[in-house]
Design an enzyme around this catalytic site. Structure first.
Site, PDB file in Angstrom:
ATOM      1  N   HIS A 145       0.835  -1.206   0.000  1.00 33.57           N
ATOM      2  CA  HIS A 145       0.000   0.000   0.000  1.00 33.57           C
ATOM      3  C   HIS A 145       0.873   1.260   0.000  1.00 33.57           C
ATOM      4  O   HIS A 145       0.606   2.217  -0.740  1.00 33.57           O
ATOM      5  CB  HIS A 145      -0.916   0.002   1.228  1.00 33.57           C
ATOM      6  N   HIS A 158       0.933  -3.864   9.047  1.00 26.85           N
ATOM      7  CA  HIS A 158       2.350  -3.672   8.739  1.00 26.85           C
ATOM      8  C   HIS A 158       3.049  -3.049   9.946  1.00 26.85           C
ATOM      9  O   HIS A 158       2.433  -2.346  10.755  1.00 26.85           O
ATOM     10  CB  HIS A 158       2.553  -2.763   7.518  1.00 26.85           C
TER      11      HIS A 158
END
Length: 402
Positions: free
Chosen positions: A266, A322
């Site tokens: 992302h 993450h």
């Protein structure tokens, strides 16, 4: 009165001699014609006839007064010869716009475009192939288990939504500028640039994901959805007791995706796309060069896309998908891919030509001035080596090669 057919070098010499009567002019004309009789045989007869007609006129009239208009006309011709251009060039300007436009019709242009399209398609296919590959299974030690036991949260920014906006956003921005400028070459260059940025970003991101195999912060609950840890027994094999060999009970696809934390896809996609927009808008507004310095609004408009990408990256740590190292490195990859792709089609954002697309097929033709031919240079120095002077601005005198 001395006619225009008289040699220009003779009339110029008369300027420095003051007033000369018709008898003296006759002698000088005769001597000059004697030197030029081999090159111009017809000129001699014409000069003789005009000389005889001149003897009947007033002998006291000075040559400087009778030929002032002819001398001025001759000097203008000399000035034009001074700046005579190469017959191959179309303009005296160093940058010929017509040559740049015609260079777009290069014979290899279609082949190059086809290769670029095929290469982009190949990179996209490779990306989807890498996404389905199994990631490296990295060992997890007991003392680091807490890093991977964060609760599972839904995506704040879903992958499909992000993929949509990283494609649509640069397209809309470049289309907006095309609506104002009507510059097709700029729109074409921008389209090549942002598509290359996305395609260049996917390969390093996906390769690192499957080769590093770092577990995500919520990996434990991907492996054990009910929260009950099940380990494989390897006591007989002499394994280190601190290494946890999970016997996962969750969905295999989610478990495999849970090992793809580094780097953040992302973040890399967001910074590649919106980073390109920041470079493109900043160059168009001259926010980073000398012309735009001191104008805060230019800089603010340029960094807005970077703030959007930053929020996307931070959201990946908030939903525990993450680690902070993942989003940091992913953002660096995206910024690098966006800038390298931008520079393939545009000059530096810090240079004076920021925002102007580069010419893909630059022409090798050069616009050059031609020196006067040796015969013409020799004619400018006659009978005593008097150098011809040119009328310049502000009544200044300079030599021939100013």
């Amino acid at each position: 009165m001395l006619d225009e057919s008289y040699p220009s070098d003779l009339r110029i010499r008369h300027r420095s001699n003051g007033s000369i009567n018709s008898g003296e002019a006759k002698q000088q004309v005769t001597s000059t014609l004697h030197h030029q009789i081999d090159d111009k045989p017809q000129c001699g007869s014409k000069m003789s006839s005009r000389k005889e007609g001149q003897e009947t006129s007033s002998g006291k009239r000075t040559l400087s007064e009778s030929s002032a208009e002819d001398i001025t006309r001759t000097e203008r011709e000399m000035w034009r010869n001074e700046l005579s251009m190469n017959s191959e060039s179309n303009s005296a300007q160093p940058e010929n716009r017509k040559e740049q436009i015609s260079s777009s019709n290069h014979p290899n242009r279609r082949l190059s475009d086809a290769v670029d399209v095929v290469l982009r398609i190949f990179l996209v296919i490779t990306f989807f192939k890498l996404e389905t590959m199994a990631a490296f299974k990295r060992e997890i030690h007991q003392e680091e288990l807490w890093l991977y036991k964060n609760p599972r949260r839904p995506d704040f920014v879903k992958g499909g939504e992000l993929l949509f906006w990283v494609i649509v956003a640069p397209f809309l921005v470049t289309l907006l500028f095309y609506g104002f400028t009507k510059d097709r070459r700029d729109f074409r260059a921008a389209s090549w640039a942002w598509t290359l940025a996305l395609c260049m970003n996917v390969i390093p991101t996906s390769l690192l994901k499957i080769t590093v195999g770092r577990p995500r912060p919520d990996y434990f609950y991907r492996c054990f959805p009910d929260g009950v840890m099940v380990l494989n027994n390897h006591t007989e094999m002499g394994w280190d007791a601190s290494i946890l060999d999970f016997n996962c009970t969750g969905i295999p696809s989610e478990i495999n995706e849970g090992r793809k934390s580094f780097p953040s896809g992302h973040s890399s996609f967001a910074f590649a796309s919106f980073g390109f927009i920041a470079y493109y808008v900043g160059a168009k507004l001259h926010a980073f060069d000398a012309r735009g310095r001191g104008h805060t609004w230019r800089l603010c408009l340029s960094v807005i896309p970077l703030m959007i990408a930053l929020m996307v990256a931070v959201s990946r740590t908030c939903d525990y998908h993450h680690h902070w190292q993942d989003v940091t490195f992913g953002g660096i990859i995206g910024l690098f891919a966006g800038y390298v792709s931008y520079r393939q089609y545009y000059p530096s954002i810090f240079g004076p030509d920021a925002g102007k697309p580069l010419v893909r097929w630059p022409s090798n033709r050069k616009n050059e001035y031609q020196r006067l031919k040796p015969s013409e240079e020799d004619e400018e120095q006659v009978n005593g080596g008097i150098e011809v002077r040119r009328p310049l601005l502000e009544n200044k005198e300079q030599s021939k090669w100013y």
